[in-house]
Design a protein around this motif. Sequence first.
Motif, PDB file in Angstrom:
ATOM      1  N   TYR A 117      20.101 -10.744 -24.213  1.00  0.00           N
ATOM      2  CA  TYR A 117      18.658 -11.339 -23.936  1.00  0.00           C
ATOM      3  C   TYR A 117      17.390 -10.758 -23.287  1.00  0.00           C
ATOM      4  O   TYR A 117      16.901 -10.616 -22.711  1.00  0.00           O
ATOM      5  N   ASN A 157      19.237  -7.840 -27.743  1.00  0.00           N
ATOM      6  CA  ASN A 157      19.086  -9.042 -28.458  1.00  0.00           C
ATOM      7  C   ASN A 157      18.499  -9.221 -30.056  1.00  0.00           C
ATOM      8  O   ASN A 157      17.606  -8.605 -29.940  1.00  0.00           O
ATOM      9  N   ASN A 171      18.464 -11.096 -32.301  1.00  0.00           N
ATOM     10  CA  ASN A 171      18.379 -12.398 -33.152  1.00  0.00           C
ATOM     11  C   ASN A 171      16.871 -12.404 -33.581  1.00  0.00           C
ATOM     12  O   ASN A 171      16.809 -12.975 -34.461  1.00  0.00           O
ATOM     13  N   SER A 214      19.927 -22.824 -32.734  1.00  0.00           N
ATOM     14  CA  SER A 214      21.331 -21.825 -32.425  1.00  0.00           C
ATOM     15  C   SER A 214      20.685 -20.473 -31.840  1.00  0.00           C
ATOM     16  O   SER A 214      21.444 -19.846 -30.352  1.00  0.00           O
ATOM     17  N   SER A 215      19.195 -20.520 -31.604  1.00  0.00           N
ATOM     18  CA  SER A 215      18.171 -19.989 -30.431  1.00  0.00           C
ATOM     19  C   SER A 215      17.469 -20.714 -29.519  1.00  0.00           C
ATOM     20  O   SER A 215      16.473 -21.848 -30.352  1.00  0.00           O
ATOM     21  N   ALA A 264      19.955 -16.419 -28.107  1.00  0.00           N
ATOM     22  CA  ALA A 264      21.004 -17.365 -28.697  1.00  0.00           C
ATOM     23  C   ALA A 264      21.232 -17.819 -27.720  1.00  0.00           C
ATOM     24  O   ALA A 264      20.939 -17.873 -26.411  1.00  0.00           O
ATOM     25  N   SER A 265      21.317 -19.474 -27.982  1.00  0.00           N
ATOM     26  CA  SER A 265      21.482 -20.709 -27.253  1.00  0.00           C
ATOM     27  C   SER A 265      22.603 -20.123 -26.511  1.00  0.00           C
ATOM     28  O   SER A 265      22.793 -20.476 -25.418  1.00  0.00           O
ATOM     29  N   ASP A 266      23.941 -19.871 -27.004  1.00  0.00           N
ATOM     30  CA  ASP A 266      25.323 -19.977 -26.371  1.00  0.00           C
ATOM     31  C   ASP A 266      24.871 -18.798 -25.465  1.00  0.00           C
ATOM     32  O   ASP A 266      25.819 -18.440 -24.123  1.00  0.00           O
ATOM     33  N   ALA A 267      24.087 -17.992 -25.777  1.00  0.00           N
ATOM     34  CA  ALA A 267      24.048 -17.208 -24.096  1.00  0.00           C
ATOM     35  C   ALA A 267      23.545 -17.320 -22.735  1.00  0.00           C
ATOM     36  O   ALA A 267      23.788 -16.892 -21.986  1.00  0.00           O
ATOM     37  N   PHE A 286      23.521 -20.233 -22.049  1.00  0.00           N
ATOM     38  CA  PHE A 286      24.492 -21.030 -21.827  1.00  0.00           C
ATOM     39  C   PHE A 286      25.249 -20.086 -20.848  1.00  0.00           C
ATOM     40  O   PHE A 286      25.364 -20.571 -19.160  1.00  0.00           O
ATOM     41  N   THR A 287      25.590 -19.332 -21.399  1.00  0.00           N
ATOM     42  CA  THR A 287      26.576 -18.493 -20.587  1.00  0.00           C
ATOM     43  C   THR A 287      26.389 -17.948 -19.708  1.00  0.00           C
ATOM     44  O   THR A 287      27.271 -18.187 -18.781  1.00  0.00           O
ATOM     45  N   SER A 329      25.786 -19.961 -16.548  1.00  0.00           N
ATOM     46  CA  SER A 329      27.244 -21.267 -15.878  1.00  0.00           C
ATOM     47  C   SER A 329      27.242 -20.077 -15.027  1.00  0.00           C
ATOM     48  O   SER A 329      27.549 -20.044 -13.896  1.00  0.00           O
TER      49      SER A 329
END
Length: 276
Positions: A43, A47, A49, A66-67, A128-131, A133-134, A137
Amino acid sequence: MEMATSFLFPPPPSILVNTMTVVGLAALPVMVLSELRGNNLKYSKFNNNNASSSPSSLSSSSQRFSSVSSRTGMLCLYTPAFLAASASFFLSPSQDLRFLLLKSALSLHFFKRIFEVLFIHKYSGEMASDAAFTISSGYFSSAALVLYSQSFTPGLPEPGLDLKFYGVVMFVVGIVGNMYHHVLLAKLRKEGEGGGKKEYKIPKGGLFGAVICPHYMFEILVFWGFFMISQTIYSMSLAMSTTFYLVGRSYATRRWYLSKFDDFPKHIKALIPFVF
């Protein structure tokens, strides 16, 4: 053990909080080694991406799923934690001064981060969407657990060494210093830059002449301010986790600048002036 009880509340009667405290401390070496080896959370300048398309790149269609834009991603990082901290005023009302100070500090901290995303930082590219979200959280659960752990302390005998007002001072110094250096970083980006190629420069002003990550140094003060206000075992583990993570990240950041700029001043340290 006796020394610890002089500045800490006893562990709360919560399996969740105590388990997460142990997990957080156990994860410290992994977090530091990950950053030192270059496995950075995606991020920031680390990054990738935004790399140009290549045969091995994802298709533009799949990338959209995915992003997200960097600004949207950063808002997603901090908003849940801010809402959790703000909601605590209503969900866990208490006349306890220490608890009130902690709620206020956490709410101000994440509000300040959202403010910076909207009005100070300049962004380009995607996250990245997964980053997103992680990390989101992680912030949310940390804020919620700090407050939940504190909810067990009202009515308990105060620690022998009361640090809460020192914590307020440390928190204020940390949040002001962090924001000031974020403003300096934002000024490095040209007006209107955001949609095109990223352009990085060696930061100047403030403490950038001594360390490349003064904003991380002040961020560490913020989290130790949280601990000193709350004086719980979980908040101490969170402060330690944040410290060790940012030590690794600042080292990776300095290494990145050294690789990108031949004229990077070698006397500039990573995090602590004249030391590291």
